[in-house]
Every structure is written in C-alpha cells, then in structure tokens.
Design an enzyme around this catalytic site. Sequence first.
Site, PDB file in Angstrom:
ATOM      1  N   LYS A   1     -20.034 -52.621  51.716  1.00 47.34           N
ATOM      2  CA  LYS A   1     -19.218 -51.462  52.106  1.00 47.34           C
ATOM      3  C   LYS A   1     -18.353 -51.019  50.930  1.00 47.34           C
ATOM      4  O   LYS A   1     -18.230 -49.825  50.643  1.00 47.34           O
ATOM      5  CB  LYS A   1     -18.378 -51.801  53.348  1.00 47.34           C
ATOM      6  CG  LYS A   1     -19.242 -51.942  54.601  1.00 47.34           C
ATOM      7  CD  LYS A   1     -18.551 -52.597  55.797  1.00 47.34           C
ATOM      8  CE  LYS A   1     -19.557 -52.792  56.939  1.00 47.34           C
ATOM      9  NZ  LYS A   1     -19.016 -53.505  58.109  1.00 47.34           N
TER      10      LYS A   1
ATOM     11  N   GLN B   1     -13.626 -56.606  59.607  1.00 43.99           N
ATOM     12  CA  GLN B   1     -14.986 -57.106  59.829  1.00 43.99           C
ATOM     13  C   GLN B   1     -14.985 -58.073  61.018  1.00 43.99           C
ATOM     14  O   GLN B   1     -14.150 -58.978  61.101  1.00 43.99           O
ATOM     15  CB  GLN B   1     -15.506 -57.797  58.560  1.00 43.99           C
ATOM     16  CG  GLN B   1     -16.970 -58.185  58.617  1.00 43.99           C
ATOM     17  CD  GLN B   1     -17.925 -56.992  58.720  1.00 43.99           C
ATOM     18  OE1 GLN B   1     -17.650 -55.902  58.252  1.00 43.99           O
ATOM     19  NE2 GLN B   1     -19.070 -57.207  59.351  1.00 43.99           N
TER      20      GLN B   1
ATOM     21  N   ASP C   1     -14.213 -47.490  62.139  1.00 46.72           N
ATOM     22  CA  ASP C   1     -15.242 -48.227  62.874  1.00 46.72           C
ATOM     23  C   ASP C   1     -15.370 -47.720  64.316  1.00 46.72           C
ATOM     24  O   ASP C   1     -16.327 -48.051  65.009  1.00 46.72           O
ATOM     25  CB  ASP C   1     -14.870 -49.717  62.930  1.00 46.72           C
ATOM     26  CG  ASP C   1     -15.825 -50.581  62.141  1.00 46.72           C
ATOM     27  OD1 ASP C   1     -16.950 -50.148  61.890  1.00 46.72           O
ATOM     28  OD2 ASP C   1     -15.425 -51.713  61.808  1.00 46.72           O
TER      29      ASP C   1
HETATM   30  N1  GUN Z   1     -19.824 -56.793  62.524  1.00 46.95           N
HETATM   31  C1  GUN Z   1     -21.118 -56.434  62.742  1.00 46.95           C
HETATM   32  N2  GUN Z   1     -21.241 -55.094  62.655  1.00 46.95           N
HETATM   33  C2  GUN Z   1     -20.015 -54.601  62.381  1.00 46.95           C
HETATM   34  C3  GUN Z   1     -19.511 -53.286  62.177  1.00 46.95           C
HETATM   35  O1  GUN Z   1     -20.212 -52.271  62.235  1.00 46.95           O
HETATM   36  N3  GUN Z   1     -18.187 -53.214  61.899  1.00 46.95           N
HETATM   37  C4  GUN Z   1     -17.381 -54.298  61.847  1.00 46.95           C
HETATM   38  N4  GUN Z   1     -16.096 -54.112  61.599  1.00 46.95           N
HETATM   39  N5  GUN Z   1     -17.810 -55.524  62.044  1.00 46.95           N
HETATM   40  C5  GUN Z   1     -19.129 -55.669  62.302  1.00 46.95           C
END
Ligand code: GUN
Length: 292
Positions: A54, A98, A121
């Site tokens: 990211k 995350q 998110d």
């Molecule tokens: N863990 C698995 N997929 C995601 C996501 O799209 N965003 C976040 N923050 N954590 C994740």
Amino acid sequence: MTAQLIDGKLIAQQVRDEVAAKVAKRTAAGKSQPTLATVLVGERVDSATYVRSKGKACEELGMGSVSHNLPADISQAELEKVIMSLNADKSVHGILVQLPLPSHLDEERVLQLISIEKDVDGFSPLNIGRLAQKGREPLFVPCTPYGCIYLLEKVGVKIEGSNAVVLGRSNIVGMPAALLLIGKNATVTVCHSRTKDIAAVVREADILIAAIGKTEFVRGDWIKPGAAVIDVGINSKPDATKKSGYRLVGDVHFDEAKEVAGFITPVPGGVGPMTIAMLMNNTYRAAEIQDK
Ligand code: GUN
C-alpha cells in the site's frame, strides 16, 4: 475455455493511472499531496506485506505515505492515541488500520475512532451504516468489494435484476459486497458456514462472489452457465512443480469453472490488484473531501 477472463491486473493499472493523473493535476494546482497513513500492529507476515504494498502504491502514484509499525503488545489506549493524532494531523488524508488486530485489542472501538473523512477503508460504523441504508451514501466503500463491483461493471455484467450469491459474510468482504449488490438492485443471497446445500444456491447465481477462504471450494458443476464469477480467495496449495513448493489458488476451482462461466477472475491477477487500486482512489478522494 468458454469464460471471458477478467484481467484485474490490467483494470487495476488503468485505475491507478487515472488516480496518478488526478493526483498530478491536484498537486500542480498547489493543493496538498494526498497522503495515506498505515497502522500495522504486530508482525504478521501477510499483513506486513499488504501494508508495504500500500505504501509502495502511494509512492508510485505520486501520493504520500506514512507508516506506523506498532508492537504486538501495544495497549488499547496507546493505539487509540496514535489514531487520534492521525485524525488531527492535517497532512494525513487517509488512515488505514491493517486487520486483523491482535486479539487483546478492541477492533470495533479502534475503527469507530477513525474520522469518517479519513476512513479510506470504509470500515467505520458510520460508513458501513450508510452503505446499509437506502438513499444514504457512504463517503468511502470498502476497497475489496468496491473492486469486485468495479470489475463486474467494467466488463459489462448487468447487476440490476440479477441473482447474486455471496459466499462469506466477513466485515471486510462478504457483508459489504452483499450491501453494494443490494444497492445496485441485485437480489442477493449470502451463504456461510450454516447454509444448507451451498451448491444448490450457487447454481442459481448469475453473479457469484466467493470470499470464504477455502481452497477451490466451488466446483465447476455448481456454476450456472454464463455466470460472472468473482473469486476473492487467496489460498496456497501445495505444488511440487514450484520452487516455493506451493501456488496461489482461489475459492473457486478455476479450471472447472472457466469451462462453464461467462466471466471469471483468475487468482492471482483478478481481485487482488483491485483492492490497492481502490484504496488509492479512496485516498485521493479523501484529500479532495478534506479541501472543502
Ligand atoms: N485485512 C485484509 N484485507 C484488508 C483490507 O482491505 N483493509 C484492512 N485494513 N485490513 C485488511
């Protein structure tokens, strides 16, 4: 093979190119550089890899990124302090925590604390609540389901009036995917571990979104001929022909399903690259929203 392959890698690159162009235009106009803050707690290898990707994507698209890598034993209060300081930091437009968090932390409270304008998110209860209600618009839609819908629309699959089946009801994929499909006037069935005869339900699906994390769970003879199959699963399967000893496969048995489906996403190279592309778009939008 009868199905048309949905090239997520290519479509994600197109989205990224569009975002990069919008970012360049924005910064050339003297506005702030859209910036994403990532928060990683602990040392899960998969989470660390996602967070790194990211940050790298931000760089590639001309956006800023700051990463907060916090110890696995951080207290709830300390983590909340980090979120509060990111909420207050005007140079940060998007905040991504995350998931999953270590089990001693209260995920719900953490997500609730993120300012809705920075919730790129789309997991804060305010954004999800709006997604779930008719006539309301979330500021941000969760990235993976958003990517799934984007792929369907990009290749011209008609969502309105379709029978859509979502396998899995996770907060991250299944549930928001179902809400998005309902919002687009599909008739939606969500299957989970207690669903009786999943195969029979899947056989009725014009659109299938599989997000249950089970290796090649969906077999070819479950697929309705011509259906659009979006495979969110990323599972490793032992494969002696690979140097690593394994290969990545989805929740759908690709080789069987591709002979029946109308459209299908591969794993890897389908939904995976879309998640980050949509996150980049959300982060750009967050900066635009915060200008106002
Ligand atoms: N863990 C698995 N997929 C995601 C996501 O799209 N965003 C976040 N923050 N954590 C994740």
